[in-house]
Scaffold this motif. Structure first.
Motif, mmCIF file in Angstrom:
data_model
loop_
_atom_site.group_PDB
_atom_site.id
_atom_site.type_symbol
_atom_site.label_atom_id
_atom_site.label_comp_id
_atom_site.label_asym_id
_atom_site.label_seq_id
_atom_site.Cartn_x
_atom_site.Cartn_y
_atom_site.Cartn_z
ATOM 1 N N MET A 1 -23.372 -36.509 14.513
ATOM 2 C CA MET A 1 -22.619 -37.758 14.643
ATOM 3 C C MET A 1 -22.867 -38.384 16.009
ATOM 4 N N ASN A 2 -22.819 -39.711 16.055
ATOM 5 C CA ASN A 2 -23.030 -40.430 17.305
ATOM 6 C C ASN A 2 -21.759 -40.412 18.142
ATOM 7 N N SER A 3 -21.845 -40.977 19.372
ATOM 8 C CA SER A 3 -20.680 -40.989 20.252
ATOM 9 C C SER A 3 -19.547 -41.821 19.661
ATOM 10 N N GLU A 4 -19.869 -42.859 18.887
ATOM 11 C CA GLU A 4 -18.869 -43.671 18.201
ATOM 12 C C GLU A 4 -19.265 -43.756 16.732
ATOM 13 N N ASP A 5 -18.364 -43.357 15.858
ATOM 14 C CA ASP A 5 -18.656 -43.348 14.427
ATOM 15 C C ASP A 5 -17.471 -43.854 13.640
ATOM 16 N N ARG A 6 -17.759 -44.341 12.441
ATOM 17 C CA ARG A 6 -16.734 -44.688 11.478
ATOM 18 C C ARG A 6 -16.839 -43.734 10.298
ATOM 19 N N LEU A 7 -15.718 -43.264 9.831
ATOM 20 C CA LEU A 7 -15.726 -42.366 8.683
ATOM 21 C C LEU A 7 -14.425 -42.489 7.929
ATOM 22 N N GLU A 8 -14.430 -41.980 6.693
ATOM 23 C CA GLU A 8 -13.250 -41.982 5.857
ATOM 24 C C GLU A 8 -12.973 -40.569 5.390
ATOM 25 N N GLY A 9 -11.695 -40.287 5.140
ATOM 26 C CA GLY A 9 -11.371 -38.965 4.642
ATOM 27 C C GLY A 9 -9.890 -38.807 4.369
ATOM 28 N N LEU A 10 -9.559 -37.673 3.780
ATOM 29 C CA LEU A 10 -8.185 -37.326 3.462
ATOM 30 C C LEU A 10 -7.672 -36.325 4.490
ATOM 31 N N VAL A 11 -6.520 -36.599 5.078
ATOM 32 C CA VAL A 11 -5.918 -35.671 6.029
ATOM 33 C C VAL A 11 -5.302 -34.508 5.244
ATOM 34 N N LEU A 12 -5.815 -33.313 5.467
ATOM 35 C CA LEU A 12 -5.312 -32.133 4.780
ATOM 36 C C LEU A 12 -4.243 -31.406 5.579
ATOM 37 N N LYS A 13 -4.322 -31.516 6.895
ATOM 38 C CA LYS A 13 -3.433 -30.724 7.742
ATOM 39 C C LYS A 13 -3.252 -31.442 9.070
ATOM 40 N N VAL A 14 -2.052 -31.349 9.631
ATOM 41 C CA VAL A 14 -1.740 -31.945 10.927
ATOM 42 C C VAL A 14 -0.971 -30.922 11.754
ATOM 43 N N GLY A 15 -1.339 -30.811 13.025
ATOM 44 C CA GLY A 15 -0.630 -29.912 13.924
ATOM 45 C C GLY A 15 -0.476 -30.550 15.292
ATOM 46 N N PRO A 16 0.400 -30.013 16.111
ATOM 47 C CA PRO A 16 0.581 -30.551 17.461
ATOM 48 C C PRO A 16 -0.609 -30.207 18.351
ATOM 49 N N LEU A 17 -0.891 -31.083 19.271
ATOM 50 C CA LEU A 17 -1.952 -30.860 20.247
ATOM 51 C C LEU A 17 -1.452 -31.413 21.576
ATOM 52 N N GLY A 18 -1.203 -30.537 22.530
ATOM 53 C CA GLY A 18 -0.644 -30.988 23.791
ATOM 54 C C GLY A 18 0.766 -31.510 23.608
ATOM 55 N N GLU A 19 1.170 -32.441 24.463
ATOM 56 C CA GLU A 19 2.546 -32.932 24.449
ATOM 57 C C GLU A 19 2.769 -34.041 23.443
ATOM 58 N N ASN A 20 1.796 -34.938 23.272
ATOM 59 C CA ASN A 20 2.003 -36.118 22.426
ATOM 60 C C ASN A 20 0.913 -36.327 21.379
ATOM 61 N N ASP A 21 -0.107 -35.491 21.382
ATOM 62 C CA ASP A 21 -1.238 -35.693 20.479
ATOM 63 C C ASP A 21 -1.060 -34.906 19.184
#
Length: 276
Positions: A1-21
């Protein structure tokens, strides 16, 4: 993948990352499973706050090596309606978990995302049309059968794995049996120590789950009673655990939502199902 890419997909899982991410696990038709950072997505007014499980997103991502970051997103479809009922949400979560086990990072599995989205849409119909909860359980089982096949772990439903004889269940013969041996497949007869033993009608029902539509009776009702569908869920769970190392944890929630007796209901005797 390039430094900037566009893509589509289904979010399967979400978790906390750091304080606000947030850490997103995305299923993409072009890149398979991938993990992305969504900066600030846990802030209520963030433009990335819509990065939630079971949402189909169009993303602009940046960054090079390591964890890439979401710059912008657009929600293409949301399956939030599935949360309207515990059994549909649990079934959707189970199918998402199974997809995570089947799709490697960076290696797409042809047809799997398309099939998963179709299954989620059908679960959504269970909620919108106020269908019986048994429909969600049946879709969880059928979806497992189909996703396992796409991922290269199909249930061997055509032949006895020991004799090579075709598995052609004689409907109406209530003495006929076949057994699941998780590290082999199906074996003709009631084998001592088998994890799951099916009668002819139950195997015929399972074989029909490779087709696009759920098996229905002439009056439009779903074939097979609750104990049979719970037993088939046991079966796909055992197969997943044997061949993938584990099975979706959400199947326990499906059992609890569908049957007040939970897992015990699936281990009861072989009740005669409706004949396919």
């Amino acid at each position: 993948m390039n430094s900037e890419d566009r893509l589509e997909g289904l979010v399967l899982k979400v978790g906390p990352l750091g304080e606000n991410d947030r850490l997103l696990t995305l299923l993409s038709a072009s890149h398979g499973q991938m993990r992305l950072a969504a900066p600030g997505a846990r802030r209520p007014k963030s433009s990335l706050a819509a990065a939630v499980p079971l949402a189909v997103l169009a993303l602009q991502v940046g960054g090079g090596r390591g964890l890439r970051r979401v710059r912008q997103l657009t929600v293409l479809r949301s399956f939030a309606a599935l949360a309207g009922r515990l059994e549909t949400l649990a079934a959707a979560q189970g199918l998402a978990e199974l997809s995570l086990l089947l799709v490697p990072e960076g290696s797409p599995v042809e047809g799997l995302l398309e099939t998963l989205l179709l299954l989620l849409a059908r679960l959504e119909q269970v909620v919108k049309e106020r269908q019986e909860g048994l429909g969600a359980l049946a879709l969880a089982v059928q979806g497992s059968v189909q996703l396992l096949a796409l991922g290269g772990y199909a249930l061997p439903l055509a032949h006895c794995m020991r004799s090579g004889a075709r598995l052609e269940p004689p409907l109406g013969d209530w003495s006929w049996r076949c057994s699941l041996i998780p590290d082999e497949g199906f074996v003709l007869g009631a084998v001592a120590g088998a994890h799951v033993v099916l009668n002819a009608s139950e195997l015929a029902l399972l074989q029909r789950l490779t087709r696009p539509a759920l098996p229905l009776c002439r009056d439009g009702s779903l074939m097979g009673p609750l104990p049979v569908w719970l037993r088939l869920l046991d079966l796909v769970e055992l197969w997943s655990r044997q061949h993938l190392g584990r099975s979706p944890r959400a199947w326990r929630l499906v059992r609890e939502a569908i049957s007040p007796r939970g897992p015990a209901a699936s281990s009861s005797g072989s009740a005669p199902p409706s004949s396919p």
